[in-house]
Design a protein around this motif. Structure first.
Motif, short mmCIF file in Angstrom:
data_model
loop_
_atom_site.label_atom_id
_atom_site.label_comp_id
_atom_site.label_asym_id
_atom_site.label_seq_id
_atom_site.Cartn_x
_atom_site.Cartn_y
_atom_site.Cartn_z
N PRO A 250 0.80 -1.24 0.00
CA PRO A 250 0.00 0.00 0.00
C PRO A 250 0.82 1.28 0.00
O PRO A 250 0.27 2.36 -0.23
CB PRO A 250 -0.82 -0.12 1.31
CG PRO A 250 -0.83 -1.57 1.62
CD PRO A 250 0.49 -2.08 1.17
N PHE A 251 2.13 1.19 0.25
CA PHE A 251 2.95 2.40 0.37
C PHE A 251 3.97 2.57 -0.76
O PHE A 251 4.70 3.57 -0.79
CB PHE A 251 3.69 2.38 1.72
CG PHE A 251 2.76 2.30 2.90
CD1 PHE A 251 2.08 3.43 3.34
CD2 PHE A 251 2.54 1.10 3.55
CE1 PHE A 251 1.21 3.36 4.42
CE2 PHE A 251 1.67 1.01 4.63
CZ PHE A 251 1.00 2.15 5.05
N VAL A 252 4.04 1.61 -1.68
CA VAL A 252 5.04 1.68 -2.75
C VAL A 252 4.72 2.81 -3.72
O VAL A 252 3.59 2.92 -4.22
CB VAL A 252 5.12 0.34 -3.51
CG1 VAL A 252 6.04 0.46 -4.72
CG2 VAL A 252 5.59 -0.76 -2.58
N ALA A 253 5.71 3.64 -4.00
CA ALA A 253 5.57 4.74 -4.98
C ALA A 253 6.92 4.94 -5.65
O ALA A 253 7.87 5.39 -5.02
CB ALA A 253 5.10 6.02 -4.31
N VAL A 254 7.02 4.59 -6.92
CA VAL A 254 8.29 4.62 -7.66
C VAL A 254 8.26 5.74 -8.68
O VAL A 254 7.23 5.99 -9.32
CB VAL A 254 8.54 3.27 -8.36
CG1 VAL A 254 9.83 3.29 -9.18
CG2 VAL A 254 8.56 2.13 -7.35
N GLN A 255 9.40 6.42 -8.83
CA GLN A 255 9.53 7.48 -9.82
C GLN A 255 10.78 7.28 -10.66
O GLN A 255 11.79 6.76 -10.18
CB GLN A 255 9.62 8.86 -9.15
CG GLN A 255 8.29 9.47 -8.78
CD GLN A 255 8.44 10.93 -8.39
OE1 GLN A 255 9.24 11.29 -7.55
NE2 GLN A 255 7.66 11.79 -9.03
N PHE A 256 10.70 7.73 -11.92
CA PHE A 256 11.84 7.72 -12.83
C PHE A 256 12.18 9.16 -13.17
O PHE A 256 11.29 9.95 -13.48
CB PHE A 256 11.51 6.95 -14.11
CG PHE A 256 11.19 5.49 -13.86
CD1 PHE A 256 12.18 4.53 -13.92
CD2 PHE A 256 9.90 5.10 -13.57
CE1 PHE A 256 11.89 3.20 -13.69
CE2 PHE A 256 9.59 3.77 -13.33
CZ PHE A 256 10.60 2.82 -13.39
N GLY A 257 13.45 9.51 -13.11
CA GLY A 257 13.83 10.89 -13.39
C GLY A 257 15.24 10.98 -13.94
O GLY A 257 15.84 9.99 -14.36
N ARG A 258 15.75 12.20 -13.94
CA ARG A 258 17.14 12.45 -14.33
C ARG A 258 17.81 13.28 -13.25
O ARG A 258 17.21 14.21 -12.71
CB ARG A 258 17.22 13.18 -15.67
CG ARG A 258 16.85 12.29 -16.87
CD ARG A 258 17.25 12.95 -18.18
NE ARG A 258 16.81 12.19 -19.34
CZ ARG A 258 17.49 11.17 -19.87
NH1 ARG A 258 18.64 10.79 -19.31
NH2 ARG A 258 17.03 10.53 -20.92
N GLY A 259 19.05 12.92 -12.97
CA GLY A 259 19.81 13.64 -11.97
C GLY A 259 20.89 14.49 -12.59
O GLY A 259 20.74 15.02 -13.70
N TYR A 260 22.00 14.60 -11.90
CA TYR A 260 23.12 15.41 -12.38
C TYR A 260 23.68 14.84 -13.67
O TYR A 260 23.78 13.63 -13.86
CB TYR A 260 24.22 15.46 -11.32
CG TYR A 260 23.81 16.18 -10.07
CD1 TYR A 260 23.55 17.55 -10.08
CD2 TYR A 260 23.66 15.51 -8.86
CE1 TYR A 260 23.15 18.22 -8.93
CE2 TYR A 260 23.28 16.17 -7.70
CZ TYR A 260 23.02 17.53 -7.75
OH TYR A 260 22.62 18.19 -6.62
N PHE A 261 24.03 15.74 -14.59
CA PHE A 261 24.62 15.39 -15.88
C PHE A 261 23.73 14.45 -16.70
O PHE A 261 24.21 13.66 -17.51
CB PHE A 261 26.01 14.75 -15.68
CG PHE A 261 26.92 15.56 -14.81
CD1 PHE A 261 27.44 16.77 -15.25
CD2 PHE A 261 27.25 15.12 -13.53
CE1 PHE A 261 28.28 17.52 -14.44
CE2 PHE A 261 28.09 15.87 -12.71
CZ PHE A 261 28.60 17.09 -13.17
N GLY A 262 22.41 14.53 -16.47
CA GLY A 262 21.47 13.73 -17.25
C GLY A 262 21.39 12.28 -16.84
O GLY A 262 20.78 11.46 -17.55
N LYS A 263 22.00 11.93 -15.72
CA LYS A 263 21.98 10.53 -15.26
C LYS A 263 20.55 10.10 -14.94
O LYS A 263 19.81 10.81 -14.28
CB LYS A 263 22.87 10.39 -14.03
CG LYS A 263 22.94 8.97 -13.47
CD LYS A 263 23.74 8.91 -12.18
CE LYS A 263 22.93 9.46 -11.02
NZ LYS A 263 23.60 9.22 -9.72
N GLY A 264 20.17 8.93 -15.39
CA GLY A 264 18.85 8.41 -15.08
C GLY A 264 18.76 7.97 -13.64
O GLY A 264 19.67 7.31 -13.12
#
Length: 243
Positions: free
Chosen positions: A95-109
């Motif tokens: 019930p608490f799982v929440a996953v995100q996909f993004g980009r960090g420094y220097f475009g790192k996934g």
């Protein structure tokens, strides 16, 4: 004879007009279908797929889990009490799982996991109150594009690792998985999701190698878009999710 020829000419003209009308209606119908149905994952380029995956204010929640061993498929309805998972996973993890996909420094996934309350599982589409526990957010690693499989490869969040291990019933615990090309992410922002007013899903897959082949664990993840933030501090973000 003259009257018969004129009649035939009128009949030919009517047939031609009817044919043109039919072609026009068919073309309009095709155009409408293309507007209503988003392009499938197979029809997306790498850039288009990633452009839909890497967006803000969208969290992926567990809707359903499947375990496939050759032709045998077992489905876990996460809002019921299946025999494959115990109450700890059903009440304290899923019930608490929440996953995100993004980009960090220097475009790192980046792949991050947070704890979130609110709607999850297979429920009717709608708006729901939710809370994101910001201090629970942790990065599981860096996603990459697998050119051979033409899929996003990711380090699995801790919750999905533990669920796959529990479903396996062995000491196996997966480190990495894939985001399958189908179903594909649909929307590039919260306003698109709001206008569409329909659920959006992806499938995270982990594969366990066995002596007889492999067992595939598929996590059907459904999008929860944060549409309104009513309150925020260092620990919490309270608002409404479109799920």
């Amino acid at each position: 004879m003259k009257h018969g020829k004129a009649g035939r000419e009128r009949q030919f003209g009517m047939c031609l007009m009817n044919s043109l009308l039919f072609v026009t209606l068919a073309l309009l119908s095709c155009g409408t279908d293309n507007e209503m149905k988003p392009v499938s994952g197979q029809g997306l380029t790498k850039a288009e797929f990633l452009g839909r995956m890497i967006v803000q204010e969208r969290y992926w929640r567990i809707e359903e889990i499947t375990r496939q061993d050759e032709d045998q498929i077992a489905t876990v309805n996460v809002r019921e009490k299946p025999t494959l998972l115990n109450s700890h996973f059903l009440n304290d993890v899923i019930p608490f799982v929440a996953v995100q996909f993004g980009r960090g420094y220097f475009g790192k996934g980046t792949v991050t996991e947070s704890q979130m309350t609110g709607a999850y599982g297979n429920v009717p589409f709608g708006e729901f109150k939710c809370t994101v526990m910001l201090k629970s957010t942790k990065e599981s690693g860096e996603w990459m594009w697998d050119n051979d499989r033409k899929m996003m490869k990711l380090p699995l969040p801790e919750s999905i690792q533990s669920l796959a291990a529990a479903l396996s019933g062995t000491d196996w615990r997966p480190d990495t998985g894939y985001v399958a090309s189908e179903p594909a992410p649909l929307y590039r922002g919260v306003e698109e999701a709001r206008r569409a007013a329909s659920a959006e899903r992806i499938r995270i897959v982990a594969e366990e190698k066995t002596a007889d082949g492999k067992i595939t664990y598929a996590f059907i993840m459904r999008a929860a878009w944060i549409t309104d933030v009513e309150y925020r501090d260092a620990d919490h973000k309270l608002g409404v999710s479109l799920y």
